[in-house]
Write a protein that holds these residues in place. Structure first.
Motif, PDB file in Angstrom:
ATOM      1  N   LEU A 126       0.793  -1.167  -0.023  1.00  0.00           N
ATOM      2  CA  LEU A 126       0.030  -0.143  -0.033  1.00  0.00           C
ATOM      3  C   LEU A 126       0.869   1.287  -0.104  1.00  0.00           C
ATOM      4  N   SER A 127       1.949   1.411   0.800  1.00  0.00           N
ATOM      5  CA  SER A 127       2.815   2.429   0.865  1.00  0.00           C
ATOM      6  C   SER A 127       3.473   2.618  -0.332  1.00  0.00           C
ATOM      7  N   SER A 128       3.908   1.617  -1.251  1.00  0.00           N
ATOM      8  CA  SER A 128       4.849   1.814  -2.353  1.00  0.00           C
ATOM      9  C   SER A 128       3.702   2.420  -3.603  1.00  0.00           C
ATOM     10  N   SER A 129       2.457   1.796  -3.279  1.00  0.00           N
ATOM     11  CA  SER A 129       1.310   2.357  -4.250  1.00  0.00           C
ATOM     12  C   SER A 129       1.313   3.780  -4.306  1.00  0.00           C
ATOM     13  N   LEU A 130       1.005   4.154  -2.833  1.00  0.00           N
ATOM     14  CA  LEU A 130       0.911   5.577  -2.626  1.00  0.00           C
ATOM     15  C   LEU A 130       1.999   6.524  -3.171  1.00  0.00           C
ATOM     16  N   LEU A 131       3.224   6.001  -2.908  1.00  0.00           N
ATOM     17  CA  LEU A 131       4.361   6.621  -3.231  1.00  0.00           C
ATOM     18  C   LEU A 131       4.648   6.709  -4.865  1.00  0.00           C
ATOM     19  N   LEU A 132       4.220   5.602  -5.605  1.00  0.00           N
ATOM     20  CA  LEU A 132       4.230   5.669  -7.221  1.00  0.00           C
ATOM     21  C   LEU A 132       3.317   6.647  -7.521  1.00  0.00           C
ATOM     22  N   GLU A 133       1.885   6.788  -6.945  1.00  0.00           N
ATOM     23  CA  GLU A 133       1.156   7.701  -7.415  1.00  0.00           C
ATOM     24  C   GLU A 133       1.530   8.930  -7.175  1.00  0.00           C
ATOM     25  N   THR A 134       2.075   9.221  -6.019  1.00  0.00           N
ATOM     26  CA  THR A 134       2.468  10.887  -5.725  1.00  0.00           C
ATOM     27  C   THR A 134       3.575  11.042  -6.687  1.00  0.00           C
ATOM     28  N   THR A 135       4.230  10.202  -7.202  1.00  0.00           N
ATOM     29  CA  THR A 135       5.449  10.521  -8.077  1.00  0.00           C
ATOM     30  C   THR A 135       4.720  10.775  -9.389  1.00  0.00           C
ATOM     31  N   LEU A 136       4.149   9.986  -9.892  1.00  0.00           N
ATOM     32  CA  LEU A 136       3.262  10.136 -11.397  1.00  0.00           C
ATOM     33  C   LEU A 136       2.647  11.397 -11.184  1.00  0.00           C
ATOM     34  N   LEU A 137       1.884  11.786  -9.931  1.00  0.00           N
ATOM     35  CA  LEU A 137       1.196  13.142 -10.157  1.00  0.00           C
ATOM     36  C   LEU A 137       1.883  14.148 -10.015  1.00  0.00           C
ATOM     37  N   ARG A 138       3.298  14.257  -9.456  1.00  0.00           N
ATOM     38  CA  ARG A 138       4.488  15.097  -9.549  1.00  0.00           C
ATOM     39  C   ARG A 138       4.780  15.363 -10.711  1.00  0.00           C
ATOM     40  N   TYR A 139       5.292  14.527 -11.370  1.00  0.00           N
ATOM     41  CA  TYR A 139       6.063  14.642 -12.646  1.00  0.00           C
ATOM     42  C   TYR A 139       5.499  14.187 -13.993  1.00  0.00           C
ATOM     43  N   GLY A 140       4.245  13.574 -13.859  1.00  0.00           N
ATOM     44  CA  GLY A 140       3.438  13.336 -14.868  1.00  0.00           C
ATOM     45  C   GLY A 140       2.705  14.556 -15.519  1.00  0.00           C
ATOM     46  N   ARG A 141       1.379  14.167 -16.283  1.00  0.00           N
ATOM     47  CA  ARG A 141       0.647  15.331 -16.990  1.00  0.00           C
ATOM     48  C   ARG A 141       0.379  16.311 -16.049  1.00  0.00           C
ATOM     49  N   ASP A 142      -0.010  15.766 -14.675  1.00  0.00           N
ATOM     50  CA  ASP A 142      -0.938  16.739 -14.053  1.00  0.00           C
ATOM     51  C   ASP A 142       0.095  17.826 -13.468  1.00  0.00           C
ATOM     52  N   ARG A 143       1.363  17.537 -12.997  1.00  0.00           N
ATOM     53  CA  ARG A 143       2.346  18.403 -12.399  1.00  0.00           C
ATOM     54  C   ARG A 143       2.063  19.057 -11.250  1.00  0.00           C
ATOM     55  N   LEU A 144       1.489  18.339 -10.343  1.00  0.00           N
ATOM     56  CA  LEU A 144       1.067  18.936  -9.315  1.00  0.00           C
ATOM     57  C   LEU A 144       2.134  18.966  -8.222  1.00  0.00           C
ATOM     58  N   PRO A 145       1.973  19.922  -7.248  1.00  0.00           N
ATOM     59  CA  PRO A 145       3.126  20.175  -6.174  1.00  0.00           C
ATOM     60  C   PRO A 145       3.248  18.945  -5.145  1.00  0.00           C
ATOM     61  N   TRP A 146       4.390  18.774  -4.760  1.00  0.00           N
ATOM     62  CA  TRP A 146       4.367  17.392  -3.769  1.00  0.00           C
ATOM     63  C   TRP A 146       3.151  17.457  -2.731  1.00  0.00           C
ATOM     64  N   ALA A 147       3.080  18.429  -2.081  1.00  0.00           N
ATOM     65  CA  ALA A 147       1.707  18.260  -1.026  1.00  0.00           C
ATOM     66  C   ALA A 147       0.570  17.938  -1.668  1.00  0.00           C
ATOM     67  N   ALA A 148       0.164  18.743  -2.894  1.00  0.00           N
ATOM     68  CA  ALA A 148      -1.121  18.378  -3.732  1.00  0.00           C
ATOM     69  C   ALA A 148      -1.222  16.907  -4.028  1.00  0.00           C
ATOM     70  N   ALA A 149       0.216  16.565  -4.694  1.00  0.00           N
ATOM     71  CA  ALA A 149       0.240  15.236  -5.087  1.00  0.00           C
ATOM     72  C   ALA A 149       0.039  14.236  -3.921  1.00  0.00           C
ATOM     73  N   ALA A 150       0.705  14.219  -2.949  1.00  0.00           N
ATOM     74  CA  ALA A 150       0.588  13.335  -1.790  1.00  0.00           C
ATOM     75  C   ALA A 150      -0.756  13.217  -1.311  1.00  0.00           C
ATOM     76  N   LYS A 151      -1.523  14.420  -1.095  1.00  0.00           N
ATOM     77  CA  LYS A 151      -3.109  14.328  -0.580  1.00  0.00           C
ATOM     78  C   LYS A 151      -3.790  13.896  -1.741  1.00  0.00           C
ATOM     79  N   THR A 152      -3.532  14.001  -2.849  1.00  0.00           N
ATOM     80  CA  THR A 152      -4.652  13.558  -4.008  1.00  0.00           C
ATOM     81  C   THR A 152      -4.334  11.679  -3.980  1.00  0.00           C
TER      82      THR A 152
END
Length: 218
Positions: A126-152
């Motif tokens: 579960l932790s690695s899935s959340l970490l991977l999703e946070t990274t994809l939201l940060r560097y992927g198409r969404d380009r969210l800030p780290w805080a917003a990516a982690a919250k999402t």
């Protein structure tokens, strides 16, 4: 009397043909500019149409008013494609932490109880899935800030991830007893089967969530 040709009335009449010849000039110029404007607008409209189509293709499918008990509810190819990609991303993230921790604990802590190993492996998945999703939201198409990516990422459907982990580990424990043997072909076969179970189990739920409410787990 021959000089009377310069009489104003005759001068006007003599210059009238020139005005008639010169008058079409502005008309041709106006039509020319209108034609240029129309030509300039055509590529722009095509570009806007393609941009709109691309956005509609990438956007979340519109929620359906039909019921999951109806056959028509399950016929959306766009929703199946989107939910499949979301489930696959979740599976990759969970599997990284799950199998890695299971291998590490059995190798360096061989006396640990298997139930404890499976529980820790699920938590790591579960932790690695959340970490991977946070990274994809940060560097992927969404380009969210780290805080917003982690919250999402934390706001994703935990039901989808937990059911995935339960199905995957249950099948793996049933086939291999939870023992990781990297040099055994039967282990890799069991791993493929458990991955398939982990993928298929939450897929209908992810489809319903996306089709009915327009909410994706990722």
């Amino acid at each position: 009397m021959s000089r009377l040709v310069t009489h104003p009335s005759m001068l006007t009449r003599s210059h009238a043909p020139w005005r008639q010849l010169a008058w079409p000039g502005p008309r041709l110029s106006a039509s020319f500019h209108i034609g240029l404007a129309r030509k300039a607008c055509q590529p722009k409209s095509k570009c806007s149409q393609s941009t709109t189509a691309a956005r509609s293709h990438d956007s979340t499918p519109t929620p359906s008013s039909s019921s999951p008990t109806e056959l028509e509810f399950w016929k959306s190819a766009t929703t199946w494609r989107r939910s499949t990609i979301n489930t696959l991303r979740c599976l990759i993230g969970c599997s990284i932490g799950d199998f890695t921790s299971m291998w590490y604990l059995q190798l360096f802590h061989p006396n640990m109880d298997m139930n404890a190993i499976m529980a820790i492996s699920m938590a790591c998945g579960l932790s690695s899935s959340l970490l991977l999703e946070t990274t994809l939201l940060r560097y992927g198409r969404d380009r969210l800030p780290w805080a917003a990516a982690a919250k999402t990422a934390v706001g994703m459907s935990m039901i989808s991830m937990i059911t995935m982990e339960l199905a995957q580990n249950t099948v793996d424990y049933h086939l291999t007893g939870g023992v990781v043997q990297l040099d055994s072909p039967s282990f890799w076969l069991a791993a493929l089967i458990s991955l398939g179970a982990g993928f298929l189990t939450p897929l209908p739920y992810n489809y319903i969530r996306l089709r009915k409410y327009g909410k994706a787990c990722h």
